[in-house]
Write a protein that holds these residues in place. Structure first.
Motif, mmCIF file in Angstrom:
data_model
loop_
_atom_site.group_PDB
_atom_site.id
_atom_site.type_symbol
_atom_site.label_atom_id
_atom_site.label_comp_id
_atom_site.label_asym_id
_atom_site.label_seq_id
_atom_site.Cartn_x
_atom_site.Cartn_y
_atom_site.Cartn_z
ATOM 1 N N ILE A 45 1.035 -1.281 -0.352
ATOM 2 C CA ILE A 45 -0.158 -0.251 0.130
ATOM 3 C C ILE A 45 0.910 1.412 -0.021
ATOM 4 O O ILE A 45 1.718 1.385 1.078
ATOM 5 C CB ILE A 45 -1.152 0.161 1.067
ATOM 6 N N VAL A 46 0.982 2.024 -1.067
ATOM 7 C CA VAL A 46 1.999 3.348 -1.327
ATOM 8 C C VAL A 46 0.757 3.922 -1.333
ATOM 9 O O VAL A 46 -0.256 4.074 -1.767
ATOM 10 C CB VAL A 46 2.666 2.676 -1.922
ATOM 11 N N ASP A 47 1.508 5.386 -1.219
ATOM 12 C CA ASP A 47 1.023 7.033 -1.786
ATOM 13 C C ASP A 47 1.395 7.024 -2.770
ATOM 14 O O ASP A 47 2.259 7.403 -3.619
ATOM 15 C CB ASP A 47 1.540 7.864 -0.563
ATOM 16 N N HIS A 48 0.003 7.125 -3.752
ATOM 17 C CA HIS A 48 0.203 6.703 -5.321
ATOM 18 C C HIS A 48 0.757 8.383 -6.271
ATOM 19 O O HIS A 48 1.630 8.082 -7.356
ATOM 20 C CB HIS A 48 -0.496 6.169 -6.385
ATOM 21 N N THR A 49 0.588 9.233 -5.251
ATOM 22 C CA THR A 49 0.746 10.607 -5.784
ATOM 23 C C THR A 49 3.041 11.454 -5.815
ATOM 24 O O THR A 49 3.327 11.186 -6.458
ATOM 25 C CB THR A 49 0.223 11.688 -4.575
ATOM 26 N N THR A 50 2.928 10.071 -4.313
ATOM 27 C CA THR A 50 4.794 10.629 -5.093
ATOM 28 C C THR A 50 5.611 9.413 -5.976
ATOM 29 O O THR A 50 6.697 9.618 -6.565
ATOM 30 C CB THR A 50 5.091 9.357 -2.971
ATOM 31 N N LEU A 51 4.762 9.046 -6.872
ATOM 32 C CA LEU A 51 4.957 8.338 -7.583
ATOM 33 C C LEU A 51 4.696 8.546 -9.088
ATOM 34 O O LEU A 51 5.979 8.605 -10.196
ATOM 35 C CB LEU A 51 4.604 6.786 -8.291
ATOM 36 N N GLU A 52 4.162 9.786 -9.391
ATOM 37 C CA GLU A 52 3.483 11.022 -10.650
ATOM 38 C C GLU A 52 5.202 11.124 -10.985
ATOM 39 O O GLU A 52 5.770 12.151 -9.856
ATOM 40 C CB GLU A 52 2.798 11.938 -10.028
ATOM 41 N N THR A 53 4.967 11.442 -12.005
ATOM 42 C CA THR A 53 5.819 12.037 -12.798
ATOM 43 C C THR A 53 5.571 13.905 -13.219
ATOM 44 O O THR A 53 4.306 13.639 -14.000
ATOM 45 C CB THR A 53 7.001 11.406 -13.858
ATOM 46 N N VAL A 54 6.067 15.080 -12.773
ATOM 47 C CA VAL A 54 6.203 16.179 -13.419
ATOM 48 C C VAL A 54 6.692 16.753 -14.457
ATOM 49 O O VAL A 54 7.832 16.590 -14.301
ATOM 50 C CB VAL A 54 6.033 17.005 -11.933
ATOM 51 N N LYS A 55 5.934 17.393 -15.720
ATOM 52 C CA LYS A 55 7.271 18.014 -16.286
ATOM 53 C C LYS A 55 6.325 19.670 -15.993
ATOM 54 O O LYS A 55 5.424 19.948 -16.928
ATOM 55 C CB LYS A 55 6.520 17.757 -17.632
ATOM 56 N N GLU A 56 7.833 20.234 -15.439
ATOM 57 C CA GLU A 56 8.052 21.262 -15.107
ATOM 58 C C GLU A 56 8.271 22.474 -16.588
ATOM 59 O O GLU A 56 8.780 21.861 -17.322
ATOM 60 C CB GLU A 56 8.156 21.763 -13.667
ATOM 61 N N ALA A 57 7.268 23.666 -16.512
ATOM 62 C CA ALA A 57 7.772 24.465 -17.429
ATOM 63 C C ALA A 57 9.024 25.315 -17.746
ATOM 64 O O ALA A 57 9.154 25.406 -15.907
ATOM 65 C CB ALA A 57 6.577 25.654 -17.621
ATOM 66 N N ALA A 58 9.916 25.292 -18.124
ATOM 67 C CA ALA A 58 11.187 26.205 -18.123
ATOM 68 C C ALA A 58 11.075 27.446 -17.902
ATOM 69 O O ALA A 58 11.211 28.291 -17.118
ATOM 70 C CB ALA A 58 12.728 25.559 -18.302
ATOM 71 N N ASN A 59 9.769 27.655 -18.482
ATOM 72 C CA ASN A 59 9.852 29.201 -18.393
ATOM 73 C C ASN A 59 8.365 30.011 -18.994
ATOM 74 O O ASN A 59 7.380 28.719 -18.978
ATOM 75 C CB ASN A 59 11.176 30.359 -19.657
ATOM 76 N N LEU A 60 7.831 30.757 -19.519
ATOM 77 C CA LEU A 60 6.240 30.643 -19.973
ATOM 78 C C LEU A 60 6.231 31.538 -21.069
ATOM 79 O O LEU A 60 5.285 31.950 -21.439
ATOM 80 C CB LEU A 60 5.874 31.153 -18.362
ATOM 81 N N GLU A 61 7.065 31.258 -22.257
ATOM 82 C CA GLU A 61 7.409 32.022 -22.970
ATOM 83 C C GLU A 61 6.354 31.473 -24.083
ATOM 84 O O GLU A 61 5.535 32.023 -24.523
ATOM 85 C CB GLU A 61 8.887 31.755 -23.571
ATOM 86 N N ALA A 62 5.657 30.423 -24.261
ATOM 87 C CA ALA A 62 5.174 29.827 -25.144
ATOM 88 C C ALA A 62 4.021 30.292 -24.936
ATOM 89 O O ALA A 62 2.365 30.477 -25.168
ATOM 90 C CB ALA A 62 5.139 27.793 -25.371
ATOM 91 N N LEU A 63 3.459 29.902 -23.107
ATOM 92 C CA LEU A 63 2.134 30.825 -22.875
ATOM 93 C C LEU A 63 2.130 32.469 -23.368
ATOM 94 O O LEU A 63 0.883 32.877 -24.155
ATOM 95 C CB LEU A 63 2.237 31.017 -21.128
#
Length: 203
Positions: A45-63
């Motif tokens: 039984i594990v906390d599955h949120t700890t297994l999530e992979t996040v791809k963060e934005a290096a900047n917001l230039e495209a936005l």
């Protein structure tokens, strides 16, 4: 005592191949295999949120290139990126089902013209998700604790219960801008809210 199925009972009738000592060892091995069954179940039984992979934005230039940067002279791109990072971390800690509901809530949300707040009807969420009211309220409570939604005051002219989609980061209405960005790029909101992939916001 050792209980066996019919097939193995016949096989082990051969006492030269299966003397008492060997049968006792088979029993010990089998018991050891299942000795800590409860412990093994607990360890899985594990906390599955700890297994999530996040791809963060290096900047917001495209936005900003897609929808226009804030006109505010005090706008600090680094600060906006840092504030967005807080939102991403809050999303990552949510169960996937709660993120799925939040993606629907943001997608279905509207701007309340007098106040400028973004809100969504609780009854609408119940209808489109087919969740029970108890399950829906549980998800809303989790989102509220994460400061991603708040309870809206319906006012006298409204009879329905609504929840606010929190303006977060506080200095700019990220969810409105994200919806515009998704529409222009033809990207689903789930890419960001469910899949935690914010990389397309950067150049």
């Amino acid at each position: 005592m050792l209980l066996l199925c019919y097939e193995h009972h016949r096989v082990t009738d051969d006492v030269t191949k299966y003397p008492v000592e060997r049968m006792q060892q088979i029993k010990r091995d089998h018991e050891a295999k299942f000795a800590d069954a409860a412990g093994k179940i607990r360890s899985r039984i594990v906390d599955h949120t700890t297994l999530e992979t996040v791809k963060e934005a290096a900047n917001l230039e495209a936005l900003w290139a897609e929808i226009g940067a804030p006109a505010d002279d005090d706008h600090d791109p680094a600060e906006s990126l840092a504030e967005l990072g807080k939102v991403v971390r809050a999303l990552k800690r949510l169960p996937i089902q709660t993120r799925q509901l939040f993606a629907i809530a943001v997608d279905r949300s509207k701007i309340d013209r007098p106040s400028g707040s973004r809100y969504v009807s609780v009854s609408l969420l119940k209808l489109v998700t087919e969740l029970s009211m108890t399950a829906l309220r549980n998800h809303i409570a989790i989102l509220d604790e994460a400061k991603l939604v708040g309870e809206a005051d319906p006012g006298e002219q409204f009879r329905e219960q609504r929840i606010l989609i929190q303006t977060s980061p506080e200095s700019w209405d990220f969810w409105t801008k994200l919806k515009k960005f998704c529409k222009k790029r033809e990207l689903p909101l789930k890419l960001f809210i469910e899949d935690l992939d914010f990389s397309s916001l950067a150049h």
